[in-house]
Design a protein around this motif. Structure first.
Motif, PDB file in Angstrom:
ATOM      1  N   LYS A 199     -11.760 -17.736  14.183  1.00  0.00           N
ATOM      2  CA  LYS A 199     -10.697 -16.938  15.089  1.00  0.00           C
ATOM      3  C   LYS A 199     -10.250 -15.890  14.112  1.00  0.00           C
ATOM      4  O   LYS A 199     -10.441 -15.747  13.089  1.00  0.00           O
ATOM      5  CB  LYS A 199      -9.776 -17.955  15.245  1.00  0.00           C
ATOM      6  N   LYS A 200      -9.828 -15.117  14.913  1.00  0.00           N
ATOM      7  CA  LYS A 200      -9.118 -13.935  14.212  1.00  0.00           C
ATOM      8  C   LYS A 200      -8.309 -14.107  13.051  1.00  0.00           C
ATOM      9  O   LYS A 200      -8.254 -13.317  12.148  1.00  0.00           O
ATOM     10  CB  LYS A 200      -8.263 -12.776  15.199  1.00  0.00           C
ATOM     11  N   TYR A 231     -15.579  -8.561  10.586  1.00  0.00           N
ATOM     12  CA  TYR A 231     -14.550  -7.970  11.767  1.00  0.00           C
ATOM     13  C   TYR A 231     -15.691  -7.285  12.794  1.00  0.00           C
ATOM     14  O   TYR A 231     -15.173  -7.480  14.029  1.00  0.00           O
ATOM     15  CB  TYR A 231     -13.748  -7.012  11.019  1.00  0.00           C
ATOM     16  N   ASN A 267     -15.974  -8.428  16.815  1.00  0.00           N
ATOM     17  CA  ASN A 267     -15.609  -7.435  17.672  1.00  0.00           C
ATOM     18  C   ASN A 267     -14.116  -7.203  17.271  1.00  0.00           C
ATOM     19  O   ASN A 267     -13.276  -6.639  18.382  1.00  0.00           O
ATOM     20  CB  ASN A 267     -15.750  -8.015  19.233  1.00  0.00           C
ATOM     21  N   LEU A 268     -13.620  -7.003  16.320  1.00  0.00           N
ATOM     22  CA  LEU A 268     -12.296  -6.860  15.876  1.00  0.00           C
ATOM     23  C   LEU A 268     -12.251  -5.271  15.201  1.00  0.00           C
ATOM     24  O   LEU A 268     -13.248  -4.933  14.716  1.00  0.00           O
ATOM     25  CB  LEU A 268     -11.805  -7.724  14.549  1.00  0.00           C
ATOM     26  N   GLU A 269     -11.178  -4.723  15.502  1.00  0.00           N
ATOM     27  CA  GLU A 269     -11.006  -3.112  15.116  1.00  0.00           C
ATOM     28  C   GLU A 269     -10.939  -3.092  13.464  1.00  0.00           C
ATOM     29  O   GLU A 269     -10.277  -4.049  13.042  1.00  0.00           O
ATOM     30  CB  GLU A 269      -9.757  -2.659  15.727  1.00  0.00           C
ATOM     31  N   ASP A 275      -7.423  -3.540  11.798  1.00  0.00           N
ATOM     32  CA  ASP A 275      -6.969  -4.935  11.577  1.00  0.00           C
ATOM     33  C   ASP A 275      -7.179  -5.293  10.167  1.00  0.00           C
ATOM     34  O   ASP A 275      -6.389  -5.964   9.468  1.00  0.00           O
ATOM     35  CB  ASP A 275      -7.705  -5.968  12.571  1.00  0.00           C
ATOM     36  N   THR A 295      -0.364 -11.572  13.734  1.00  0.00           N
ATOM     37  CA  THR A 295      -1.852 -11.869  13.956  1.00  0.00           C
ATOM     38  C   THR A 295      -1.695 -13.197  14.882  1.00  0.00           C
ATOM     39  O   THR A 295      -2.408 -13.075  16.004  1.00  0.00           O
ATOM     40  CB  THR A 295      -2.489 -11.926  12.941  1.00  0.00           C
ATOM     41  N   GLU A 317      -3.045 -13.013  18.685  1.00  0.00           N
ATOM     42  CA  GLU A 317      -4.033 -13.624  19.489  1.00  0.00           C
ATOM     43  C   GLU A 317      -3.590 -14.506  20.579  1.00  0.00           C
ATOM     44  O   GLU A 317      -4.194 -14.880  21.368  1.00  0.00           O
ATOM     45  CB  GLU A 317      -4.483 -14.844  18.042  1.00  0.00           C
TER      46      GLU A 317
END
Length: 449
Positions: free
Chosen positions: A343-344, A380, A384-386, A389, A443, A447
């Motif tokens: 997870k993120k 990241y 597909n996280l920026e 972040d 975060t 999420e």
């Protein structure tokens, strides 16, 4: 690449040696770092490293600390001059006239945060307004570690997210994030720690947590200062000049060097000291006796030679950091856990952990940002996280946590300017301590939504 079992050995031995040094041996941390370097060299030889390679790793980071050592020497000379000329006594004098002891801590936090946002450097903030505030706190009889905690908390607000902060720019560059996008993103995690920190310092001040000197004592001290030193608004020009040049992005070394020359000219005009006396104060610090023990204790500071002990610690820390960086200790420690990231919030937590570990092992902010950024960037992208972040997680961990690690260069520079050890101010540096927790909370909420 070291195995996990190999990489964890230096971490454990360093923790044990530092704890033994601080808690039992009562020896300087330099000694613990010296023995840790010897242990790592012995381990490296046993793992097959050739001495030539070990020597290369040992001195690999030295090119990065020449400017730090020069800045410390310049700060020592500048502080000695500011005291001798009357700049520091003037700042103390006017501070005693205008600041209420009950609101000292919150005013220190807010004022240093504003200055740090303007100048973009924690060291520049601490060595100007921070130096004045810690001197005022000492004169008022306030808790110095608490005062240092307020000053450092404010100073690292701008270090983390000022558009003119060099380490903020490096963070954005290392993460391949847009600088302004990163700063706006950082605001989300900064608001809650900032409000909590301000509230805590306000409550502590109002609850008379620290022993305060009576108003009559403060008036008496003000009279003593004006009796021994020239007090004038003109003597506030050196700190104003250093802040102005920092805003104009003049390099730190040039900025301080110009300030030293300007302070020398001020000294020759506002005092009866000759050039020989002023130059000797630059070298040895201000050690003159005014006849008032309390004032002498506050103002016996500065000088090039008084920075030598801290510089010795920087040298040992950089030797150690070079070994640990080039041997890939951080990569080896984190590699077994990367496949567990689902997870993120898992990835953010690993980034924060790696940032703090890098600041601990690498002993400087640059490695605390650069190493985790390069190691985790692909994770990241895979999720597909920026990249903002990633940048925010780095800014909320190793970047702001560096002044809380006793052998980190940032902590040593704060100690050099404020005269309070890292271990003493650590519990009161609320803003840096809260930032990693705030990031994890924000975060989690992001999420969840």
């Amino acid at each position: 690449m070291l195995s996990f079992k190999q990489a964890v050995i230096p971490v454990i031995t360093m923790a044990v040696l530092i704890l033994l040094s601080v808690l039992f041996w009562e020896a300087p941390i330099q000694i613990a770092l010296f023995f840790e370097i010897m242990i790592i060299i012995a381990l490296a030889l046993s793992w097959g490293y050739k001495w030539q390679k070990i020597e290369e790793m040992l001195f690999s980071s030295f090119k990065n600390i020449g400017n730090v050592i020069l800045i410390l020497f310049l700060l020592g000379m500048m502080i000695g001059l500011w005291i001798a000329v009357g700049t520091v006594p003037t700042m103390i004098y006017y501070g005693l006239q205008t600041i209420s002891p009950k609101y000292f801590f919150i005013l220190s936090f807010i004022s240093t945060s504003l200055v740090s946002m303007a100048v973009g450097t924690a060291v520049g903030t601490a060595s100007t307004i921070g130096l004045a505030l810690i001197s005022i706190a000492q004169t008022m009889g306030l808790n110095l570690p608490l005062a240092a905690g307020a000053i450092i908390s404010g100073s690292y607000v701008g270090d983390r997210m000022s558009p003119v902060s060099s380490i903020a720019i490096i963070t954005a560059h290392s993460s391949e994030a847009n600088l302004m996008d990163m700063i706006y993103h950082m605001l989300k995690t900064a608001v809650l720690p900032y409000l909590i920190t301000a509230t805590a310092f306000l409550f502590i001040g109002l609850s008379n947590f620290s022993s305060l000197k009576a108003a009559a004592d403060l008036d008496s001290l003000s009279q003593m200062l004006s009796g021994h030193f020239q007090i004038s608004f003109w003597l506030l020009l050196p700190p104003i000049l250093i802040i102005l040049l920092a805003v104009l992005k003049v390099p730190t070394i040039i900025n301080i060097a110009l300030n030293i020359l300007f302070s020398l000219l001020m000294g020759s005009y506002f005092t009866e000291r000759n050039w020989s006396e002023l130059l000797n104060i630059m070298f040895r610090g201000f050690n003159e006796r005014t006849g008032t023990v309390f004032i002498d204790n506050i103002l016996a500071r500065g000088g090039l030679t008084n920075m030598l002990e801290l510089i010795s610690l920087i040298i040992f820390a950089v030797l150690l950091g070079g070994l640990l960086e080039k041997m890939g200790v951080l990569n080896s420690l984190l590699k077994p856990f990367l496949h567990l990231i689902k997870k993120k919030i898992h990835l953010i937590a690993v980034t924060i952990f790696s940032g703090i570990v890098s600041a601990t092992l690498g002993c400087n902010q640059f490695l605390a940002v650069f190493l985790p950024a390069k190691m985790l960037a692909k994770n990241y992208d895979q999720m597909n996280l920026e990249r903002k972040d990633l940048a925010r997680a780095l800014g909320d961990s190793g970047l702001v946590f560096s002044p809380l690690i006793p052998w980190n260069v940032n902590a040593l520079m704060m100690t050099a300017v404020l005269g309070v050890s890292t271990i003493e101010y650590f519990p009161y540096a609320f803003f840096p301590l809260l930032m990693p927790l705030s990031n994890l909370l924000i975060t989690y909420l992001e999420e969840k939504n």
